[in-house]
Design a protein around this motif. Structure first.
Motif, mmCIF file in Angstrom:
data_model
loop_
_atom_site.group_PDB
_atom_site.id
_atom_site.type_symbol
_atom_site.label_atom_id
_atom_site.label_comp_id
_atom_site.label_asym_id
_atom_site.label_seq_id
_atom_site.Cartn_x
_atom_site.Cartn_y
_atom_site.Cartn_z
ATOM 1 N N MET A 6 0.855 -1.163 0.000
ATOM 2 C CA MET A 6 0.000 0.000 0.000
ATOM 3 C C MET A 6 0.908 1.234 0.000
ATOM 4 O O MET A 6 1.895 1.300 0.714
ATOM 5 C CB MET A 6 -0.896 -0.014 1.238
ATOM 6 C CG MET A 6 -2.033 0.957 1.129
ATOM 7 S SD MET A 6 -3.093 1.116 2.583
ATOM 8 C CE MET A 6 -3.672 -0.492 2.875
ATOM 9 N N ARG A 7 0.543 2.200 -0.810
ATOM 10 C CA ARG A 7 1.374 3.402 -0.898
ATOM 11 C C ARG A 7 1.231 4.252 0.356
ATOM 12 O O ARG A 7 0.244 4.161 1.086
ATOM 13 C CB ARG A 7 0.977 4.224 -2.114
ATOM 14 C CG ARG A 7 1.275 3.476 -3.411
ATOM 15 C CD ARG A 7 1.053 4.303 -4.625
ATOM 16 N NE ARG A 7 -0.011 5.282 -4.450
ATOM 17 C CZ ARG A 7 -0.671 5.843 -5.430
ATOM 18 N NH1 ARG A 7 -0.400 5.501 -6.666
ATOM 19 N NH2 ARG A 7 -1.603 6.730 -5.212
ATOM 20 N N ILE A 8 2.214 5.094 0.572
ATOM 21 C CA ILE A 8 2.224 5.948 1.757
ATOM 22 C C ILE A 8 1.042 6.908 1.730
ATOM 23 O O ILE A 8 0.439 7.176 2.771
ATOM 24 C CB ILE A 8 3.561 6.716 1.842
ATOM 25 C CG1 ILE A 8 4.699 5.733 2.111
ATOM 26 C CG2 ILE A 8 3.513 7.774 2.928
ATOM 27 C CD1 ILE A 8 6.064 6.355 2.131
ATOM 28 N N GLN A 9 0.665 7.401 0.567
ATOM 29 C CA GLN A 9 -0.454 8.336 0.479
ATOM 30 C C GLN A 9 -1.757 7.655 0.930
ATOM 31 O O GLN A 9 -2.540 8.258 1.655
ATOM 32 C CB GLN A 9 -0.614 8.851 -0.950
ATOM 33 C CG GLN A 9 -1.694 9.906 -1.086
ATOM 34 C CD GLN A 9 -1.793 10.434 -2.515
ATOM 35 O OE1 GLN A 9 -1.139 9.901 -3.403
ATOM 36 N NE2 GLN A 9 -2.587 11.457 -2.710
ATOM 37 N N ASN A 10 -1.960 6.409 0.539
ATOM 38 C CA ASN A 10 -3.156 5.679 0.961
ATOM 39 C C ASN A 10 -3.160 5.475 2.479
ATOM 40 O O ASN A 10 -4.201 5.582 3.118
ATOM 41 C CB ASN A 10 -3.243 4.327 0.259
ATOM 42 C CG ASN A 10 -3.573 4.476 -1.214
ATOM 43 O OD1 ASN A 10 -4.003 5.525 -1.654
ATOM 44 N ND2 ASN A 10 -3.341 3.416 -1.957
ATOM 45 N N LYS A 11 -1.998 5.180 3.043
ATOM 46 C CA LYS A 11 -1.911 4.994 4.485
ATOM 47 C C LYS A 11 -2.238 6.287 5.217
ATOM 48 O O LYS A 11 -2.915 6.271 6.252
ATOM 49 C CB LYS A 11 -0.520 4.510 4.880
ATOM 50 C CG LYS A 11 -0.246 3.079 4.475
ATOM 51 C CD LYS A 11 1.130 2.650 4.923
ATOM 52 C CE LYS A 11 1.440 1.231 4.471
ATOM 53 N NZ LYS A 11 2.767 0.815 4.877
ATOM 54 N N ASN A 12 -1.780 7.412 4.691
ATOM 55 C CA ASN A 12 -2.064 8.699 5.324
ATOM 56 C C ASN A 12 -3.557 9.014 5.274
ATOM 57 O O ASN A 12 -4.127 9.536 6.237
ATOM 58 C CB ASN A 12 -1.272 9.820 4.662
ATOM 59 C CG ASN A 12 0.206 9.766 5.009
ATOM 60 O OD1 ASN A 12 0.583 9.162 5.999
ATOM 61 N ND2 ASN A 12 1.034 10.382 4.183
ATOM 62 N N ILE A 56 -6.074 6.830 5.081
ATOM 63 C CA ILE A 56 -6.763 5.922 5.998
ATOM 64 C C ILE A 56 -6.566 6.369 7.444
ATOM 65 O O ILE A 56 -7.507 6.379 8.241
ATOM 66 C CB ILE A 56 -6.292 4.471 5.786
ATOM 67 C CG1 ILE A 56 -6.774 3.965 4.428
ATOM 68 C CG2 ILE A 56 -6.783 3.560 6.897
ATOM 69 C CD1 ILE A 56 -6.243 2.629 4.030
ATOM 70 N N ALA A 57 -5.344 6.772 7.792
ATOM 71 C CA ALA A 57 -5.077 7.236 9.155
ATOM 72 C C ALA A 57 -5.877 8.497 9.465
ATOM 73 O O ALA A 57 -6.434 8.636 10.560
ATOM 74 C CB ALA A 57 -3.586 7.493 9.338
ATOM 75 N N SER A 58 -5.973 9.416 8.510
ATOM 76 C CA SER A 58 -6.747 10.653 8.724
ATOM 77 C C SER A 58 -8.225 10.341 8.931
ATOM 78 O O SER A 58 -8.868 10.910 9.815
ATOM 79 C CB SER A 58 -6.579 11.592 7.528
ATOM 80 O OG SER A 58 -5.238 11.957 7.367
#
Length: 69
Positions: free
Chosen positions: A1-7, A9-11
């Motif tokens: 999973m890309r870092i942008q997707n993780k950010n 989801i976290a938001s």
């Protein structure tokens, strides 16, 4: 999973958690009075002990049978 997707989801999770915290809200006044006590019930300690012992014997039996085969 890309870092942008993780950010993203976290938001979303942080926003949802904040809504849950606000929704719980505290009472501003004194707590409501306690309700009447519930009806007396039967103790479950005797039946629970028997059920646990029966479950242990059944588990030991199945385990020994599994290792025999």
């Amino acid at each position: 999973m890309r870092i942008q997707n993780k950010n993203i989801i976290a938001s979303i999770l942080f926003v949802l958690i904040s809504f849950v915290c606000i929704g719980q809200g505290g009472t501003t006044g004194p707590p409501p009075p306690a309700g009447p006590p519930g009806p007396p019930g039967l103790p479950i300690d005797g039946a629970t002990t028997i059920a646990v012992i029966a479950g242990l014997f059944y588990g030991i039996k199945k385990t020994l049978k599994h290792y025999k085969d």
